[in-house]
Design an enzyme around this catalytic site. Structure first.
Site, PDB file in Angstrom:
ATOM      1  N   SER A 127      -8.295  55.717  52.083  1.00 41.55           N
ATOM      2  CA  SER A 127      -9.360  56.602  51.615  1.00 41.55           C
ATOM      3  C   SER A 127     -10.366  56.894  52.718  1.00 41.55           C
ATOM      4  O   SER A 127     -10.616  56.046  53.583  1.00 41.55           O
ATOM      5  CB  SER A 127     -10.074  55.905  50.452  1.00 41.55           C
ATOM      6  OG  SER A 127     -11.304  56.511  50.195  1.00 41.55           O
ATOM      7  N   TYR A 152     -14.270  47.726  46.598  1.00 44.90           N
ATOM      8  CA  TYR A 152     -13.159  48.679  46.591  1.00 44.90           C
ATOM      9  C   TYR A 152     -12.903  49.194  48.010  1.00 44.90           C
ATOM     10  O   TYR A 152     -11.775  49.153  48.510  1.00 44.90           O
ATOM     11  CB  TYR A 152     -13.477  49.858  45.648  1.00 44.90           C
ATOM     12  CG  TYR A 152     -12.647  51.078  45.946  1.00 44.90           C
ATOM     13  CD1 TYR A 152     -11.322  51.141  45.551  1.00 44.90           C
ATOM     14  CD2 TYR A 152     -13.186  52.148  46.676  1.00 44.90           C
ATOM     15  CE1 TYR A 152     -10.546  52.247  45.867  1.00 44.90           C
ATOM     16  CE2 TYR A 152     -12.413  53.251  46.996  1.00 44.90           C
ATOM     17  CZ  TYR A 152     -11.105  53.295  46.589  1.00 44.90           C
ATOM     18  OH  TYR A 152     -10.339  54.393  46.919  1.00 44.90           O
ATOM     19  N   LYS A 156      -9.639  48.708  50.903  1.00 40.59           N
ATOM     20  CA  LYS A 156      -8.902  49.752  51.643  1.00 40.59           C
ATOM     21  C   LYS A 156      -8.857  49.383  53.124  1.00 40.59           C
ATOM     22  O   LYS A 156      -7.828  49.519  53.780  1.00 40.59           O
ATOM     23  CB  LYS A 156      -9.554  51.130  51.447  1.00 40.59           C
ATOM     24  CG  LYS A 156      -9.406  51.683  50.045  1.00 40.59           C
ATOM     25  CD  LYS A 156      -7.955  52.000  49.707  1.00 40.59           C
ATOM     26  CE  LYS A 156      -7.735  52.442  48.293  1.00 40.59           C
ATOM     27  NZ  LYS A 156      -6.353  52.344  47.839  1.00 40.59           N
TER      28      LYS A 156
END
Ligand code: UDP
Length: 341
Positions: A127, A152, A156
């Protein structure tokens, strides 16, 4: 011999669109998902669009190492695309352990199985969040990764590093990380699309749910940012364009055309669009008025981010094709389709 691609989390929003494009490109696909954040109807939609009623589906959790191992033993996998992860930023702040456990362990199991089975091509779903609040825009793949602002985002970054390190240690593993900007819209068939659970966090599902009357009013988070109209700038990428980038990346891997063992590509349009512009475009394209108000800034939002897509354009031979208008029309068609169910 057709190449076989394993799609983990393949019943979700991005995974379902990617599965459709892989099949259209002539790949065999095995879809695996634990169904924790999707609806059976999306997988049925994939079968309908592709006409593949026998498309293999394995219900399993990628945190279960033995199950992942069994999957790799059962099928000869030429490449795996790993989507199976949680993705809600706010929830990850409230439940970091849940996020670290799920997102890291599932990917670890994929890497371990790849290694145990003599290597594999691994595509990781990353992302643009890894860039944080970038100093220089648009961001290139060389732009620094800034410290993550949520668990989160951290998962990644850690998964990218896990892939990079696994490849450095074992040349039989090769991998690509695709850094997505803001995927939006739905398949033109309206048989698959995004199915947010509860109140949507993301802008476009909130807009479509407001337009259909499920939500009373859209809040635009912040109109005093240092941008032309005061609202945040993002790079909204059509979900089908995004899915096609995966086909290009997988093909590069399975055809042995990678220049390095580990490669990274931005997947965006290269075009910044403000929240206010997006709302106006949605109203114009779909001929309706949206109930919205300006509200406080949302904590954790970056002011502006959009992609330099030159590397993906040149190396993957991929470019986003759909206009924002087409994409916003597809998002609205999908919401109306859901309302008819
Ligand atoms: N946004 C908004 N109202 C909403 C949801 C999002 O104004 O109900 C804004 C958000 O502040 C950001 C942009 O829309 O500037 C995109 O947010 P989204 O959550 O869709 O994606 P993000 O860029 O945060 O990953």
């Amino acid at each position: 011999m057709k190449k076989r691609i394993l799609v983990s989390g393949g019943a979700g929003y991005i995974g379902s669109h990617v599965t459709v494009e892989l099949i259209a490109a002539g790949y065999d696909v095995v879809v695996a998902d634990n169904m924790s954040n999707c609806d059976r109807s999306c997988f049925d939609g994939v079968r309908q669009i592709t006409g593949r009623s026998e498309l293999p589906f394995v219900e399993m959790d990628f945190c279960d190492a033995a199950a992942v191992e069994r999957l790799f033993s059962r099928y000869k996998i030429d490449a795996v695309i790993h989507f199976a992860a949680f993705k809600a930023v706010g929830e990850s702040v409230a439940e970091p352990i849940k996020y670290y456990r799920n997102n890291l362990l599932s990917f670890l199991n994929v890497l371990e199985a790849a290694r145990n089975h003599g290597g594999c091509n691994v595509l990781f779903s990353s992302s643009a969040t890894v860039y944080g609040e970038a100093d220089k825009l648009p961001v290139t793949e060389q732009s620094p990764r800034l410290p993550a602002t949520s668990p989160y985002g951290n998962t990644k970054q850690i998964c990218e590093d896990m892939l990079r390190d696994a490849i450095a240690a074992d040349p039989s593993i090769r991998g690509i990380a695709l850094r997505y900007f803001n995927p939006i819209g739905a398949h033109p068939s309206v048989l698959i699309g995004e199915l947010p659970r509860g109140v949507p966090n993301n802008l476009v599902p909130f807009i479509t749910q407001t337009a259909i009357g499920k939500r009373a009013c859209l809040s635009i988070f912040g109109n005093d940012y240092p941008t032309p109209d005061g609202t945040c700038l993002r790079d909204y990428i059509d979900i089908v364009d995004l899915a096609q980038a995966h086909v290009c990346a997988v093909t590069r891997m399975v055809e042995g055309r990678m220049k390095e063992g580990y490669e990274i590509f931005n997947v965006g349009t290269g075009r910044p669009v403000s929240v206010a512009e997006l709302v106006t475009e949605f109203e114009k394209v779909n001929g309706l008025k949206l109930n919205y108000k300006f509200a406080d800034r949302r904590p954790g939002d970056v002011v502006a981010i959009w992609a330099d897509t030159s590397r993906a354009n040149e190396e993957l031979g991929w470019k986003a094709k759909r206009t924002l208008a087409e994409t916003l029309a597809s998002a609205w068609a999908w919401e109306k389709h859901l309302a008819e169910q």
